[in-house]
Every structure is written in C-alpha cells, then in structure tokens.
Design a protein around this motif. Sequence first.
Motif, PDB file in Angstrom:
ATOM      1  N   GLU A  81     -23.907   8.375  -3.257  1.00 10.10           N
ATOM      2  CA  GLU A  81     -24.644   8.879  -4.155  1.00 10.10           C
ATOM      3  C   GLU A  81     -26.112   9.311  -4.030  1.00 10.10           C
ATOM      4  O   GLU A  81     -26.359  10.366  -5.258  1.00 10.10           O
ATOM      5  CB  GLU A  81     -24.596   7.960  -5.209  1.00 10.10           C
ATOM      6  N   THR A  86     -14.393   8.364  -5.090  1.00 13.73           N
ATOM      7  CA  THR A  86     -15.086   8.401  -6.509  1.00 13.73           C
ATOM      8  C   THR A  86     -16.464   9.775  -6.134  1.00 13.73           C
ATOM      9  O   THR A  86     -16.487  10.726  -6.373  1.00 13.73           O
ATOM     10  CB  THR A  86     -15.477   7.415  -7.256  1.00 13.73           C
ATOM     11  N   SER A 128     -22.497   6.676 -12.533  1.00 14.60           N
ATOM     12  CA  SER A 128     -23.077   8.243 -12.428  1.00 14.60           C
ATOM     13  C   SER A 128     -21.884   8.849 -11.721  1.00 14.60           C
ATOM     14  O   SER A 128     -21.249   9.797 -12.083  1.00 14.60           O
ATOM     15  CB  SER A 128     -24.052   8.698 -11.840  1.00 14.60           C
ATOM     16  N   ALA A 129     -21.010   7.811 -10.472  1.00 17.94           N
ATOM     17  CA  ALA A 129     -19.798   8.258 -10.614  1.00 17.94           C
ATOM     18  C   ALA A 129     -18.985   7.975 -10.611  1.00 17.94           C
ATOM     19  O   ALA A 129     -17.629   8.646 -10.736  1.00 17.94           O
ATOM     20  CB  ALA A 129     -19.535   6.924  -8.734  1.00 17.94           C
ATOM     21  N   ALA A 130     -18.442   7.265 -11.623  1.00 22.16           N
ATOM     22  CA  ALA A 130     -17.372   6.929 -12.347  1.00 22.16           C
ATOM     23  C   ALA A 130     -17.323   8.285 -13.760  1.00 22.16           C
ATOM     24  O   ALA A 130     -16.429   8.579 -14.339  1.00 22.16           O
ATOM     25  CB  ALA A 130     -17.528   5.622 -13.639  1.00 22.16           C
ATOM     26  N   ARG A 138     -17.988  10.994 -13.410  1.00 22.38           N
ATOM     27  CA  ARG A 138     -17.451  12.118 -12.276  1.00 22.38           C
ATOM     28  C   ARG A 138     -16.647  12.010 -11.912  1.00 22.38           C
ATOM     29  O   ARG A 138     -15.032  12.664 -12.100  1.00 22.38           O
ATOM     30  CB  ARG A 138     -18.285  12.260 -10.815  1.00 22.38           C
ATOM     31  N   ALA A 139     -15.863  10.600 -11.528  1.00 23.83           N
ATOM     32  CA  ALA A 139     -14.319  10.002 -10.459  1.00 23.83           C
ATOM     33  C   ALA A 139     -13.088  10.748 -12.567  1.00 23.83           C
ATOM     34  O   ALA A 139     -12.292  10.600 -12.551  1.00 23.83           O
ATOM     35  CB  ALA A 139     -13.980   8.927 -10.691  1.00 23.83           C
TER      36      ALA A 139
END
Lengths: 317, 297
Positions: free
Chosen positions: A177, A201, B200-202, B204-205
């Motif tokens: 990130e 991800t 934040s990653a979730a 986008r995914a």
Amino acid sequence: MLGEVPIGAQYADTGWFGVAATFMVMVFILYNIVRAHNRHDLFIRRIPGLNAINDAVGRATEMGKPIVMVPGLGQLDAIAVQAISIFTHVVRLAARFTTPIVLCCADPAVYTVAQEMIRDVYLQEGIEDRYDIDSVRFISDRQFAFAAGVSGLVLRDQAAACFFMGAFYAEALIFAETANSVGAIQVASSTETTQTPFFITACDYVLIGDEFYAASAYLSREPVFVGSLIGQDWSKIAIIVAIVIGVIMNTAQIGALKLNQITEAKSDAAYKQLAAPRPITMDDTTMSLMFNPQDDKTWKVERPQKPKDTADKGAGK
Amino acid sequence: MEFLAQTDPGFWFGQPETMDLRIKVIGCLVFGFVLLAVLLNVPSRWRKYIVGAITFFAGLFWILQFFWPQPLHRSPTDLPANPKEVVSFWLDDAVPVVSDFTSILTAMLTLLGIFSLLRVHLGRLFKMQKDWAFSLVLAIAFVCQATFSLWDYYDRKANPQITAGHGWHIQNYMSDLLFDGMVQQFEAAMFSMIAFYILSAAYRAFRVRSPEASVLLGAALIVMLSYMGVVTQWDGFVKSMAGSNQFLLNFQLSVIRSWIKDFVQTPSIMGIEFGIGIGTISMGLRLWLSLEKTGNI
C-alpha cells in the motif's frame, strides 16, 4: 500400512511413503537437469509478472527514481536466495542504465549474501565502479521496525518500481500500500499463502506459488533451471495422478481407502488389534498420519545400557 | 567423528563465564581469522570448489539426518543396539553441535548488519545529506537503547533482588521506557495500520471491473455476511422455508461459506503450497550441489 517394527522415528507414522515421495521429487529434478543439457526445445509458458520486470526498470530509468527491492522477512534459506537471484536480473538491467537501486534486508545473513551477489552483477557487467555499497542495506530484524524503515524509504525516495519477493508476513500489505501510494509499479511474490491475496489485491503483478521458483528458468533459460522446473512439473503431475487415483479408489470404494471394517489401528506409534472391528476413518489413512505425526514415546526399544558411572553424563538430546 | 557428536561435556560444551570457555572462544576466533586469510589467498578458480565442497558436506549432514532412520524413543542411558543405530545416534548427537555453528555464524553476521546500518546513517549525518535528521534520531535511539539495555542487563544479573517495579534505578527505568514504553508501542502502531490498509486495498479489489472481480466480490460478500448477525436471520428464514427439503438447506449462508472455504479456498491453497514445497526442494538441491550461481540469470 507399516510393518511390525518401524526402522526409524521418521518412518514410524507413514513407513517409507513420506521419505520416498521426497526422494522421488529429488530424482525427477536431478534427472531433468541432466536431460535439459541436451534439449533446447523446452517450453515455458508466459509469466506476466516476469515480463513486467523490464517495464518496471524502464519506468524507473525514465523517471530517474530508484528501484526498491525487498527479499522478505525470512532468514537465509532457499526462499531468500531465490528472491535475490531474481533481483540480480533486475539489478543487471538497472546497472546497464545507471538506475539507482536499494535492496532492503531484514536478516544480516541475507544482507551479506545479497551484497556479494549484487556486487558480482556489477563486476560481470564490467561497471564495478558504479556499485554503491549502500545500495544493499540492513534495516532491522524486527518485523514492524523493518516495515516502518522500508515504507519510509519508499516514501522519501519516491520509488518508481518496487519488487517484493520472498517470505512476507503481516508487513506485506504495509509495503504494497505504501508503494501504491507513491505510484510505484509493483511486482510481488510471497511464499506465504496467507499473504498472497494481499499482494494480489494491492500490487500490479504477482507471481503466485511456484511461479516464484520458475523465475530463474524463465529469465535465464539455463538448462539447470529449465531442467529443475520440468522436474518440478513431473513431481506435480505425480501428485495430481496420486490424487486422481485416490479420488477414484475412494469413490469406487476399492483398495486401502475403502470404507470397510478394520481390525487393527495405529495407536501410540504401533498398530494394535482393536477390541471390535470398526469402519476406517480419515485418521487411519497414510496421508492423515503423514500430516499428523504421532509421538513415539510409548514405543519400547530394547537397547544395551551405558555403564552406571557414565550414564549421568549422557545427553541423548 | 566423535569430535562432532559429543554427548558428554567435551570440547563443544563450556561453562559460561569460565576461563576455559574464554580460551576456547579466543582460540576459535583466531582459527576463524586464519581460515579466512587462507581462503582469501587461495586462487579464485579453486575457491569455488572449496566453497562447493563445504556446502556439499554441510548439506549432506542434513540430508543424512532426514533420510537415515532416527532413533526411536531414545533415553540418555541407551547405547546403540546395532550398526544402523551407531550412525543414527551419532547424527542425533551431532545435531545440537552443528546447529550451534549456524547460531554462531548468525551472531557474527548480526554485527555486520549493525555495521551496515550505522555506516549508512552516520555517513548521511556527518555529510548533512537530505533527511539527516532521521539519521540523527536513529543514532541517538541506537546509543540510548544499547547503553541502557546492557546496563540494565548487568545490573539485574548483579542484583537478583531487583523485581518488577522494586529497587529500580535509572538504568532499569530507562530500559523499560525505551523498550516496553516505546519500541513495543511503535510496533503495535505499525501493526494497527494494517487495518486501514486492508480497507483501502479491499476497496480497490472489490470494484466490479471484470467478471473475475465480480466473482471475487460475490464470494467476499457471502463470507462477510455469514460472519455478521444477518446470518442468523437468513439461515432461520431458509430453515423455515425448507421444511423437510434437504436441498434447500444448502442455501443457508453458513453452509455456502463452508462450501467456499472447504471446496474452493482450501484446495487452491493446498495446490499453491504443493508447488511452493516442490520449488523449495528444487532450489535446495541446486544450492546443495552448487548449481545455483549469480551469473546464471
């Protein structure tokens, strides 16, 4: 099934099966390494993550910003050496274009080996004077101190490309990130299956599972690497065949896995007669025993004893 | 061969803080430096064979230890019952000694790591390069932590009556403040940041951009909802609707979640782990037989 007397502690649960399977993999790999020296038509499928290495280095060169590489949090083992091997390819490309690199290590042994391997790359390219000794750095061996150190470095230097390859744990997402936040192109791979989803991800390209080990063969096409890759494929085919045979035998209820009555079962590292027959369960299978080894403490082995005056000193650790 | 596998206190075992151990440590250091000097002066074409031979024999020990039948239920008073056990007892006794070699090597390499860290940061500090202030913080933290931790260690060793919060002096308070009060808290703060990164990653995914992302989103939603309160309501509703129809019971969220985990997730992970395991064996073999070289890639 085991014989009456197992020949060693590691054979107590599964007989020769577990060790023979490992030996089979070794033979497949070594045989194919020898075989690959005479064959030049061996095919390796396209791996997008490895094709992206050239793009990532090119991007960093155009931007004039550094490439950051992290070989994971693990100690010096096969995983770390494989990660550094891939990084040598990255460094070779970067060295030709005088692109700055930073390789961050969490383990002092990995740091030492990485430093030697990266120096060798510059030496082989004939530009040893361009090698910056501080481009390979030891950051910290504490997990989150390392995470903070690498993240700070990526942020301050505004890295253009980041390579995260090796054994990563909870810090994987912090790296990914942070690199994403500075717009760095990221190529990642973790041998820890729990962290692979985080990389998928958050990163641009991910090498999943054994693609990580296929990288050497893919990038170099050297017979040694290509041969060992084919040996790995043979091993996987053998495992798949074993699984398919197991499924068929279990479905058709034939052979050792049939849901039949058994009269003896493994207990305290030995097969013992049951009071009454019972249906076989998953716990009775060789595969289950292989992954759930039992203690051999109750196994009695008659051995000569040490003389009394020396018995107290004996370790027998 | 007995030299490597000594069960009785022998060459490899020294009592801490005795002259015997100090002499051994100094002797080994001198021997190490002599060995290093010899290796550095060996012609480079021979060096790779020497390194290859050392790697081979070191690896051979662990290969033997893996394949050779290990002793079953061995007690300290046992003697080998047959020639096979002579080897297995020897391997068993040599494991701690050989493992200690690794520990010693790691300890030496840690010093190299510290040297690298200080060289980078002190260099930046003295040359007043960009971000030199961070290097100053690191240098101060390094000196303070090392000083107070060592002082605290020797103080506690000399005064065993020092217990938690009783009889403390400046060195004990400072060590506690620096490690438990700062280092541990900073690490906890870093760890807690993962929660925000997951979010934040979730995000986008789980954006529906492709059929694969839609399947991912669907599966994730089912798993998430099945862990929330909604599962009780929905599962209760399905049960009441299903009655005696066993097929309809499969539409309970908890059943779908179990199916996803047992029949989709676990086999996928097992497949990946098989690949990684075989790859590790392959890499290990190449390293053991010195087939892995930097110039290959």
